[in-house]
Design an enzyme around this catalytic site. Structure first.
Site, mmCIF file in Angstrom:
data_model
loop_
_atom_site.group_PDB
_atom_site.id
_atom_site.type_symbol
_atom_site.label_atom_id
_atom_site.label_comp_id
_atom_site.label_asym_id
_atom_site.label_seq_id
_atom_site.Cartn_x
_atom_site.Cartn_y
_atom_site.Cartn_z
ATOM 1 N N HIS A 80 0.858 -1.210 0.000
ATOM 2 C CA HIS A 80 0.000 0.000 0.000
ATOM 3 C C HIS A 80 0.880 1.240 0.000
ATOM 4 C CE1 HIS A 80 -3.043 2.916 1.442
ATOM 5 N NE2 HIS A 80 -3.912 2.077 0.935
ATOM 6 N N PHE A 81 1.398 1.707 -0.958
ATOM 7 C CA PHE A 81 1.378 1.242 -2.340
ATOM 8 C C PHE A 81 2.797 0.887 -2.735
ATOM 9 C CE2 PHE A 81 -2.243 4.096 -1.942
ATOM 10 C CZ PHE A 81 -3.260 3.291 -2.427
#
Length: 154
Positions: free
Chosen positions: A45-46
């Site tokens: 993420h991410f």
């Protein structure tokens, strides 16, 4: 006394988002947490550009702003004592959070909470999170129940 409450939190290492309690009273709480750069949720993420998920920001706010205060209020009740067979069980019943800024790995955040009410075992608080520069990250209303659980007899 403030950080004694931390020993009663029902969370373990990777999901405990409270480092320090700086203020604690019947009316509210303030505490800090530093996001670990190697936290499990940053890997995906991410990828290549890690950002703290909103659900983790919400959880940090709930743990400091609702659960810590709820445990403190339970301990103030004369018939409540923690022991080997007694623990606090938090249940978040509703949240309404607005997000204003991202939180990156390694950042320290401060959460402040003001009690709206605590009655019949239900706690409602207005909670804010700020970054180390004092900028607002998120704010909202949190409601939940923090109750005593007898681990031996259910």
């Amino acid at each position: 006394m403030n950080n004694h409450i931390l020993s009663h939190l029902p969370y373990k290492s990777s999901f405990r988002f409270v480092d320090h309690i700086s203020e604690l009273s019947e009316d509210g709480v303030a505490g800090e947490y530093t996001l670990r750069e190697d936290a499990f949720f940053y890997e995906d993420h991410f990828e290549g550009n890690p950002v703290t998920p909103g659900v983790i920001i919400t959880e940090i706010m709930a743990q400091i702003g609702l659960v810590v205060l709820g445990i403190f209020l339970l301990l103030k009740e004369s018939d409540f004592n923690f022991g080997d067979d007694v623990a606090a069980f938090p249940l978040l019943t509703s949240t309404e959070v607005s997000f204003h800024k991202m939180v990156l790995p390694g950042q320290k955040v401060k959460v402040t909470s003001e009690k709206e009410y605590f009655r019949f075992g239900k706690l409602k608080c207005y909670v804010e999170m700020h970054d180390s520069s004092g900028d607002l990250v998120a704010k909202g209303m949190f409601s939940g129940i923090v109750k005593k659980v007898d681990l031996k007899n259910g």
